[in-house]
Write an enzyme that holds these catalytic residues in place. Structure first.
Site, PDB file in Angstrom:
ATOM      1  N   GLY A   3      10.617   7.042   5.097  1.00  0.00           N
ATOM      2  CA  GLY A   3       9.295   6.498   4.377  1.00  0.00           C
ATOM      3  C   GLY A   3       8.295   7.536   4.404  1.00  0.00           C
ATOM      4  O   GLY A   3       8.352   8.751   5.082  1.00  0.00           O
ATOM      5  N   ASP A  26      20.790  -1.807   7.798  1.00  0.00           N
ATOM      6  CA  ASP A  26      19.634  -2.841   7.592  1.00  0.00           C
ATOM      7  C   ASP A  26      19.329  -3.781   8.836  1.00  0.00           C
ATOM      8  O   ASP A  26      20.210  -4.518   9.348  1.00  0.00           O
ATOM      9  CB  ASP A  26      20.105  -3.731   6.618  1.00  0.00           C
ATOM     10  N   LEU A  27      18.217  -3.406   9.248  1.00  0.00           N
ATOM     11  CA  LEU A  27      17.862  -4.040  10.598  1.00  0.00           C
ATOM     12  C   LEU A  27      17.854  -5.580  10.735  1.00  0.00           C
ATOM     13  O   LEU A  27      17.710  -6.340  11.465  1.00  0.00           O
ATOM     14  CB  LEU A  27      16.384  -3.636  10.858  1.00  0.00           C
ATOM     15  N   SER A  33      -1.882  -2.428  11.293  1.00  0.00           N
ATOM     16  CA  SER A  33      -2.945  -2.099  10.083  1.00  0.00           C
ATOM     17  C   SER A  33      -4.180  -2.687  10.374  1.00  0.00           C
ATOM     18  O   SER A  33      -4.474  -3.719  10.940  1.00  0.00           O
ATOM     19  CB  SER A  33      -2.273  -2.491   9.110  1.00  0.00           C
ATOM     20  N   TYR A  55       1.823 -10.390   4.111  1.00  0.00           N
ATOM     21  CA  TYR A  55       2.087  -9.099   4.701  1.00  0.00           C
ATOM     22  C   TYR A  55       1.101  -8.919   6.006  1.00  0.00           C
ATOM     23  O   TYR A  55       1.349  -8.413   7.288  1.00  0.00           O
ATOM     24  CB  TYR A  55       1.646  -8.061   3.784  1.00  0.00           C
ATOM     25  N   LYS A  80       1.717  -8.370  10.570  1.00  0.00           N
ATOM     26  CA  LYS A  80       1.208  -7.352  11.207  1.00  0.00           C
ATOM     27  C   LYS A  80       0.459  -7.974  12.559  1.00  0.00           C
ATOM     28  O   LYS A  80       0.566  -7.693  13.778  1.00  0.00           O
ATOM     29  CB  LYS A  80       0.250  -6.358  10.511  1.00  0.00           C
ATOM     30  N   TYR A 140      -3.574   1.152  11.562  1.00  0.00           N
ATOM     31  CA  TYR A 140      -3.949   2.494  10.600  1.00  0.00           C
ATOM     32  C   TYR A 140      -4.875   1.842   9.539  1.00  0.00           C
ATOM     33  O   TYR A 140      -4.883   0.601   9.311  1.00  0.00           O
ATOM     34  CB  TYR A 140      -2.727   2.806   9.630  1.00  0.00           C
ATOM     35  N   PHE A 141      -5.771   2.775   9.148  1.00  0.00           N
ATOM     36  CA  PHE A 141      -6.555   2.348   8.182  1.00  0.00           C
ATOM     37  C   PHE A 141      -5.805   2.900   6.894  1.00  0.00           C
ATOM     38  O   PHE A 141      -4.866   2.424   6.465  1.00  0.00           O
ATOM     39  CB  PHE A 141      -8.212   3.184   8.612  1.00  0.00           C
ATOM     40  N   ASN A 142      -6.527   3.737   5.837  1.00  0.00           N
ATOM     41  CA  ASN A 142      -5.995   3.999   4.625  1.00  0.00           C
ATOM     42  C   ASN A 142      -5.109   5.430   4.716  1.00  0.00           C
ATOM     43  O   ASN A 142      -5.609   6.334   4.317  1.00  0.00           O
ATOM     44  CB  ASN A 142      -6.626   3.872   3.247  1.00  0.00           C
ATOM     45  N   ARG A 173     -10.249  -6.889  -7.359  1.00  0.00           N
ATOM     46  CA  ARG A 173      -8.967  -7.399  -7.285  1.00  0.00           C
ATOM     47  C   ARG A 173      -8.942  -8.495  -6.005  1.00  0.00           C
ATOM     48  O   ARG A 173      -9.594  -8.482  -5.027  1.00  0.00           O
ATOM     49  CB  ARG A 173      -8.000  -6.429  -6.646  1.00  0.00           C
TER      50      ARG A 173
HETATM   51  C1  WQD Z   1      -8.100   0.915  -1.690  1.00  0.00           C
HETATM   52  C2  WQD Z   1      -9.402   0.720  -2.539  1.00  0.00           C
HETATM   53  C3  WQD Z   1      -9.088  -1.358  -4.266  1.00  0.00           C
HETATM   54  C4  WQD Z   1      -6.049   0.716  -6.469  1.00  0.00           C
HETATM   55  C5  WQD Z   1      -3.847  -1.548   1.376  1.00  0.00           C
HETATM   56  C6  WQD Z   1      -3.246  -2.560   2.279  1.00  0.00           C
HETATM   57  C7  WQD Z   1      -3.116  -1.843   3.857  1.00  0.00           C
HETATM   58  C8  WQD Z   1      -2.434  -0.829   3.809  1.00  0.00           C
HETATM   59  C9  WQD Z   1      -3.177   0.223   2.623  1.00  0.00           C
HETATM   60  C10 WQD Z   1      -0.252  -0.907   4.115  1.00  0.00           C
HETATM   61  C11 WQD Z   1      -9.799  -0.743  -2.724  1.00  0.00           C
HETATM   62  C12 WQD Z   1      -9.385  -0.011  -4.883  1.00  0.00           C
HETATM   63  C13 WQD Z   1      -7.066   0.492  -5.645  1.00  0.00           C
HETATM   64  C14 WQD Z   1      -6.634   0.667  -7.921  1.00  0.00           C
HETATM   65  C15 WQD Z   1      -8.608   0.391  -7.163  1.00  0.00           C
HETATM   66  N1  WQD Z   1      -1.093  -0.880   3.408  1.00  0.00           N
HETATM   67  N2  WQD Z   1      -8.292   0.151  -5.836  1.00  0.00           N
HETATM   68  N3  WQD Z   1      -7.757   0.515  -8.184  1.00  0.00           N
HETATM   69  O1  WQD Z   1      -6.077  -2.357  -0.289  1.00  0.00           O
HETATM   70  O2  WQD Z   1      -7.440  -0.973   1.109  1.00  0.00           O
HETATM   71  O3  WQD Z   1      -5.135  -1.642   1.871  1.00  0.00           O
HETATM   72  O4  WQD Z   1      -3.107  -0.527   1.585  1.00  0.00           O
HETATM   73  O5  WQD Z   1      -0.096  -0.782   5.287  1.00  0.00           O
HETATM   74  O6  WQD Z   1      -2.419  -2.716   4.853  1.00  0.00           O
HETATM   75  O7  WQD Z   1      -3.992  -3.810   2.406  1.00  0.00           O
HETATM   76  O8  WQD Z   1      -5.500  -0.007  -0.247  1.00  0.00           O
HETATM   77  O9  WQD Z   1      -5.370   1.716  -1.874  1.00  0.00           O
HETATM   78  O10 WQD Z   1      -4.659  -0.712  -2.559  1.00  0.00           O
HETATM   79  O11 WQD Z   1      -7.125   0.183  -2.375  1.00  0.00           O
HETATM   80  O12 WQD Z   1     -10.081   0.249  -7.612  1.00  0.00           O
HETATM   81  O13 WQD Z   1      -5.652   0.982  -8.863  1.00  0.00           O
HETATM   82  O14 WQD Z   1      -9.137   1.192  -3.945  1.00  0.00           O
HETATM   83  O15 WQD Z   1      -9.829  -2.230  -4.807  1.00  0.00           O
HETATM   84  O16 WQD Z   1     -11.090  -0.997  -2.636  1.00  0.00           O
HETATM   85  P1  WQD Z   1      -6.377  -1.309   0.578  1.00  0.00           P
HETATM   86  P2  WQD Z   1      -5.621   0.368  -1.690  1.00  0.00           P
END
Ligand code: WQD
Length: 338
Positions: A10, A58-59, A125, A150, A154, A178-180, A296
């Site tokens: 991944g 497949d775990l 997360s 989801y 976590k 993790y953050f983003n 969203r």
């Molecule tokens: C980031 C920002 C959206 C898409 C999620 C999961 C988190 C982790 C990361 C797995 C937000 C905005 C997004 C778009 C937009 N996943 N956005 N237009 O929601 O912070 O986190 O992904 O581990 O657990 O919750 O990430 O990239 O979806 O959004 O405006 O087409 O971008 O509203 O503010 P998010 P994201």
């Protein structure tokens, strides 16, 4: 020193395999390829010159997990990425998420609990914090009621690990919140491969930049933030991968203070959606088509990490900034779409 990386084909898993190999670890990957491809093995091999061992398992199949650990008694550590991670899908298919994210975790922990000593790194997360009350977010911030199954998996995953470690002194675990994550390896041999329409912001931006998407929808500009768009902590995937290796070594070398520890892994800097768009335009030299639409459902206003604990206790710090990470994401997108 053989390390099992589940979900190692991944996005974050493959980058972590590269960093493990760079540090001299022997890696074996388990992946079911439900959201990844065996081609990623070629990318890893091109970067490090070593092809990791790999088994398609497949775990969710308990007997297959038991059989794997019987055949690989020399596995000393596990970095567990394998999980379903689409927030929206988890709302529609909760049982799929509880089976895949929790069931598999239990099977792996049961195997590790039988060993004389085992090290376990869990992919958690910042989503466990929900909308935290204070910024930046520390590890002591309260875990909030999950906004999605989801996110709940976590939170539950962390609790299952904590409860198991309490009664299993031989099991040492670290949860990395993790953050983003974003970006791609500098070699652009591996990167993010979203299936279908990207849910996450950065791949949607780079696909829009390539003309694959007509325009980006910015989900709301009426948040109480500097420019009205939501704020997140975008961390470069290679920095994140390195955090896993440092955390694993902490456990293997018995430097941990407790046999269950939690660390936030972010840059410590918040960036708004508009700032991410500006970063893309700066590194690509292209104007991005976007429009402001409604918020969203389930999105929070702001989340960025207090990285003090990771910096001082774990001894890890992010090195790349948003523009450098965005440059790698853009180069990767251009390469895979050629
Ligand atoms: C980031 C920002 C959206 C898409 C999620 C999961 C988190 C982790 C990361 C797995 C937000 C905005 C997004 C778009 C937009 N996943 N956005 N237009 O929601 O912070 O986190 O992904 O581990 O657990 O919750 O990430 O990239 O979806 O959004 O405006 O087409 O971008 O509203 O503010 P998010 P994201």
């Amino acid at each position: 020193m053989k390390i099992l990386v589940t979900g190692g084909l991944g996005f974050i898993g493959s980058h972590t395999v590269v960093e493990l190999q760079n540090e001299g670890f022997e890696v074996i990957i388990i992946d079911d390829c439900s959201n990844s491809s065996e081609d990623v093995l070629d990318g890893i091999t091109t970067i490090t010159g070593q092809t990791p061992l790999y088994e398609k398992i497949d775990l969710k199949e308990k007997d297959k997990v038991e059989d794997f650990f019987k055949r690989h008694q020399d596995v000393q550590g596990v970095i567990h990425f394998a999980a379903s991670k689409a927030v929206g899908e988890s709302v529609e298919e909760p049982l799929l998420y509880y089976e895949n994210n929790i069931g598999t975790l239990v099977y792996i922990l049961k195997e590790l609990a039988q060993k004389n000593k085992a090290s376990f790194i869990f992919s958690s997360s910042c989503t466990v914090y929900g909308q935290a009350d204070e910024m930046p977010i520390t590890e002591n911030a309260p875990v909030k009621v999950a906004e999605s199954p989801y996110g709940n998996t976590k939170q539950m995953g962390e609790e299952i690990i904590a409860d198991t470690c309490k009664v299993t002194p031989s099991l040492n675990a670290i949860a990395l919140r993790y953050f983003n994550p974003m970006g791609a390896h500098p070699s652009i041999e591996i990167g993010e491969l979203p299936t279908g329409v990207p849910q996450n912001l950065v791949p949607f931006i780079t696909q829009t930049g390539m003309g694959m998407r007509a325009e980006l929808s910015v989900f709301g500009d009426d948040y109480p933030t500097l420019d009205g768009t939501a704020v997140r902590d975008y961390i470069y995937v290679v920095d994140l991968a390195k955090a896993h290796v440092i955390a694993l070594k902490r456990l293997l070398e018995s430097k941990n203070d407790d046999n269950y520890e939690v660390f936030n892994v972010g840059t410590g800097t918040g960036s708004s959606v508009l700032e991410v768009i500006q970063s893309f335009e700066k590194v690509s030299g292209e104007k991005l088509n976007y429009k402001i639409v409604a918020r969203r459902a389930g999105d929070i206003t702001s989340a960025y990490a207090d990285t003090t604990k990771a910096n001082t206790v774990l001894g890890w710090k992010s090195e790349y900034n948003l523009d450098q990470a965005m440059k790698s994401a853009w180069e990767w997108e251009q390469k895979i779409r050629k």
